[in-house]
Write a protein that holds these residues in place. Structure first.
Motif, mmCIF file in Angstrom:
data_model
loop_
_atom_site.group_PDB
_atom_site.id
_atom_site.type_symbol
_atom_site.label_atom_id
_atom_site.label_comp_id
_atom_site.label_asym_id
_atom_site.label_seq_id
_atom_site.Cartn_x
_atom_site.Cartn_y
_atom_site.Cartn_z
ATOM 1 N N PRO A 182 0.827 -1.217 0.000
ATOM 2 C CA PRO A 182 0.000 0.000 0.000
ATOM 3 C C PRO A 182 0.858 1.263 0.000
ATOM 4 C CG PRO A 182 0.089 -0.940 2.200
ATOM 5 C CD PRO A 182 0.864 -1.875 1.317
ATOM 6 N N ALA A 183 0.395 2.259 -0.736
ATOM 7 C CA ALA A 183 1.086 3.549 -0.778
ATOM 8 C C ALA A 183 0.060 4.640 -1.073
ATOM 9 C CB ALA A 183 2.193 3.535 -1.833
ATOM 10 N N LYS A 184 0.510 5.870 -1.018
ATOM 11 C CA LYS A 184 -0.348 7.014 -1.323
ATOM 12 C C LYS A 184 0.305 7.852 -2.412
ATOM 13 C CE LYS A 184 -2.442 7.335 3.278
ATOM 14 N NZ LYS A 184 -2.680 8.198 4.467
ATOM 15 N N GLY A 185 -0.532 8.564 -3.159
ATOM 16 C CA GLY A 185 0.004 9.387 -4.234
ATOM 17 C C GLY A 185 -0.909 10.559 -4.536
ATOM 18 N N VAL A 186 -0.452 11.407 -5.436
ATOM 19 C CA VAL A 186 -1.221 12.577 -5.854
ATOM 20 C C VAL A 186 -1.107 12.696 -7.371
ATOM 21 C CG1 VAL A 186 0.745 14.141 -5.508
ATOM 22 C CG2 VAL A 186 -1.583 15.049 -5.473
ATOM 23 N N VAL A 187 -2.210 13.089 -8.007
ATOM 24 C CA VAL A 187 -2.216 13.255 -9.460
ATOM 25 C C VAL A 187 -1.355 14.465 -9.810
ATOM 26 C CG1 VAL A 187 -3.641 13.597 -11.504
ATOM 27 C CG2 VAL A 187 -4.513 12.240 -9.592
ATOM 28 N N LYS A 218 2.159 10.670 -8.570
ATOM 29 C CA LYS A 218 3.453 10.806 -7.898
ATOM 30 C C LYS A 218 3.327 10.336 -6.453
ATOM 31 C CE LYS A 218 7.060 14.132 -6.647
ATOM 32 N NZ LYS A 218 7.477 15.553 -6.671
ATOM 33 N N GLY A 219 4.229 9.449 -6.043
ATOM 34 C CA GLY A 219 4.278 8.973 -4.663
ATOM 35 C C GLY A 219 5.710 9.007 -4.158
ATOM 36 N N PRO A 244 -9.176 6.452 -6.198
ATOM 37 C CA PRO A 244 -9.341 7.823 -5.686
ATOM 38 C C PRO A 244 -9.971 7.808 -4.302
ATOM 39 C CG PRO A 244 -10.191 7.604 -7.932
ATOM 40 C CD PRO A 244 -9.923 6.217 -7.435
ATOM 41 N N LEU A 245 -9.567 8.743 -3.467
ATOM 42 C CA LEU A 245 -10.117 8.812 -2.117
ATOM 43 C C LEU A 245 -11.616 9.075 -2.182
ATOM 44 C CD1 LEU A 245 -7.391 10.860 -0.198
ATOM 45 C CD2 LEU A 245 -7.663 8.389 -0.374
ATOM 46 N N GLY A 246 -12.375 8.258 -1.452
ATOM 47 C CA GLY A 246 -13.824 8.410 -1.427
ATOM 48 C C GLY A 246 -14.528 7.827 -2.631
ATOM 49 N N GLY A 271 -4.065 17.142 -9.054
ATOM 50 C CA GLY A 271 -3.865 17.500 -7.656
ATOM 51 C C GLY A 271 -4.647 16.655 -6.669
ATOM 52 N N SER A 272 -5.521 15.755 -7.152
ATOM 53 C CA SER A 272 -6.306 14.922 -6.235
ATOM 54 C C SER A 272 -5.439 13.805 -5.658
ATOM 55 C CB SER A 272 -7.520 14.330 -6.957
ATOM 56 O OG SER A 272 -7.112 13.516 -8.043
ATOM 57 N N HIS A 273 -5.805 13.333 -4.460
ATOM 58 C CA HIS A 273 -5.048 12.291 -3.768
ATOM 59 C C HIS A 273 -5.685 10.923 -4.019
ATOM 60 C CE1 HIS A 273 -3.630 15.913 -1.755
ATOM 61 N NE2 HIS A 273 -2.584 15.222 -1.362
ATOM 62 N N VAL A 274 -4.827 9.908 -4.097
ATOM 63 C CA VAL A 274 -5.285 8.553 -4.405
ATOM 64 C C VAL A 274 -4.569 7.551 -3.502
ATOM 65 C CG1 VAL A 274 -5.846 9.065 -6.813
ATOM 66 C CG2 VAL A 274 -3.539 8.306 -6.222
#
Length: 401
Positions: free
Chosen positions: A54-59, A210-211, A231-233, A275-278
């Protein structure tokens, strides 16, 4: 005295008999075919397993285009875009002042309109003269001379209109160069007009995710690994991607290095807002269409993993090789196959060779079936409390009915 020896002899015989039975029971107990009750007989399923990180990223986007404006903003006539606006290639961004060009184009337009009016009048005169020449006689010479003059005048007017049209088109094309257009499709990231070198920046497509990876996480991730993007949510919208690049130069944060990585989107990237987070699930390992069983079906004995498989009505203890885990289930790499029947939650008393029975489910037996039982049969079933896998004749007869 004799009575005393008889008592001793009896005790000795009884002790020998008891000891021999204990020895035989301990030695041959596991070879005896016994029956165990189990209501957890399940079939081995077939499914996919995935091991992911698992990881997090942003567009984001690695491509940012900057278009510089004149340092003297007085030369700028109008800004056509704003921050956050989506633009296409060729969308006007700003225009430069062109007062002289506007005046010249306006003069040419007025002059062109005048000569077009003159052209219409000459055409009307020619049409009228043609009608007179058809109806009037004796004036052929004068009418022919007048026709030549009108046609000559028409040619001169057409030449002037052609020249004015070309001149006006040239000036309009020159004016178009005063309008600066977007060199690429994307989103206006910034309109900076107050710096010494004003500019408009455009975030270009395609977008990337980008993560960042810590030093401990870096060895697990490789370029080319597939990624699921959520995507979050929006848990129902899952996108696919591939890791295309891992930066070799880290960023420093609180005495720890972090390595940026980029994920290329494979489908419908335009629907993810910049700019959205995923959330990212980086796939480390996959198994397709493999046997799957509950973890509760696996017993560890002498450093081996054992699964109790049903072979006809007997228990067969199978040593299995475990694969990936997912929640409450586990992949079986070898030892059993999809479709096999196994014992879930096996009791500690279970061992190889035992006969398996399932509890009697009285709710599934209709009342009229009991007429096939004799009193002895009913007493036997009630006493045993379960149906044996080797059903006797009366049970088989009832099941057929």
């Amino acid at each position: 005295m004799r009575k005393k020896w008889m008592i001793y002899g009896t005790l000795i015989v009884f002790s020998l008999f008891f000891s021999i039975n204990l020895y035989l029971f301990d030695k041959y107990d596991k070879s005896l075919s016994r029956t165990v009750i189990s209501d957890s007989i399940i079939q081995v399923k077939q499914r996919d397993f995935t091991l992911f990180f698992p990881a997090k990223g942003v567009v984001s986007s690695p491509h940012i285009e900057k278009i510089f404006l004149p340092t003297d903003m007085n030369e700028v006539e109008k800004i056509f875009v704003r921050r956050g606006q989506e633009v296409q290639m060729g969308t006007p961004l700003f225009s430069l002042k062109s007062n002289q060009l506007d005046e010249q184009i306006e003069e040419l337009a007025n002059e062109l309109a005048f000569w077009q009016q003159q052209q219409n009048e000459v055409e009307q005169s020619i049409d009228s003269l043609k009608m007179d020449m058809e109806t009037q006689e004796g004036q052929e010479n004068s009418q022919a001379l007048l026709m030549q003059q009108l046609q000559s005048e028409r040619r001169e007017i057409e030449s002037k209109i052609h020249h004015l049209t070309n001149q006006k088109a040239y000036l309009e094309k020159k004016k178009e160069k005063q309008i600066v257009k977007s060199p690429a499709a994307g989103i206006i990231d910034n309109v900076e007009l107050n710096k010494p070198h004003p500019f408009i920046s455009i975030v270009r497509r395609p977008y990337l995710i980008k993560g960042t990876l810590s030093e401990m996480e870096l060895p697990k991730i490789k370029e080319g690994q597939r990624v699921k993007i959520i995507p979050l949510g929006q848990r129902k919208n899952i996108y696919s991607g591939t890791i295309t690049e891992i930066d070799k130069i880290p960023t420093q944060q609180k005495k720890e290095s972090f390595y940026p990585f980029y994920v290329h989107l494979e489908n419908n990237e335009a629907s993810l807002p910049y700019g959205s987070h995923v959330s990212l699930s980086i796939i480390l390992q996959e198994s397709k269409d493999v046997p799957s069983i509950p973890k509760t079906s696996i017993v560890q004995k002498r450093k081996k993993h054992i699964v109790y498989k049903l072979s006809k009505d007997k228990v067969d203890a199978r040593s299995v090789q475990l694969g990936l885990a997912d929640g409450l289930e586990r992949e079986i790499a070898s030892g059993i196959h999809a479709g096999d029947w196994i014992i879930d939650n096996p009791p500690s008393s279970l061992y190889e060779g035992m006969t398996i029975s399932t509890p009697m489910e009285l709710g599934k037996i209709k009342k009229e079936y009991f007429r096939y039982f004799s009193k002895t049969d009913m007493a036997s079933l009630i006493t045993s409390g379960f149906f044996r896998t080797k059903t006797d004749d009366v049970i088989e007869k009832m099941m057929k009915k």
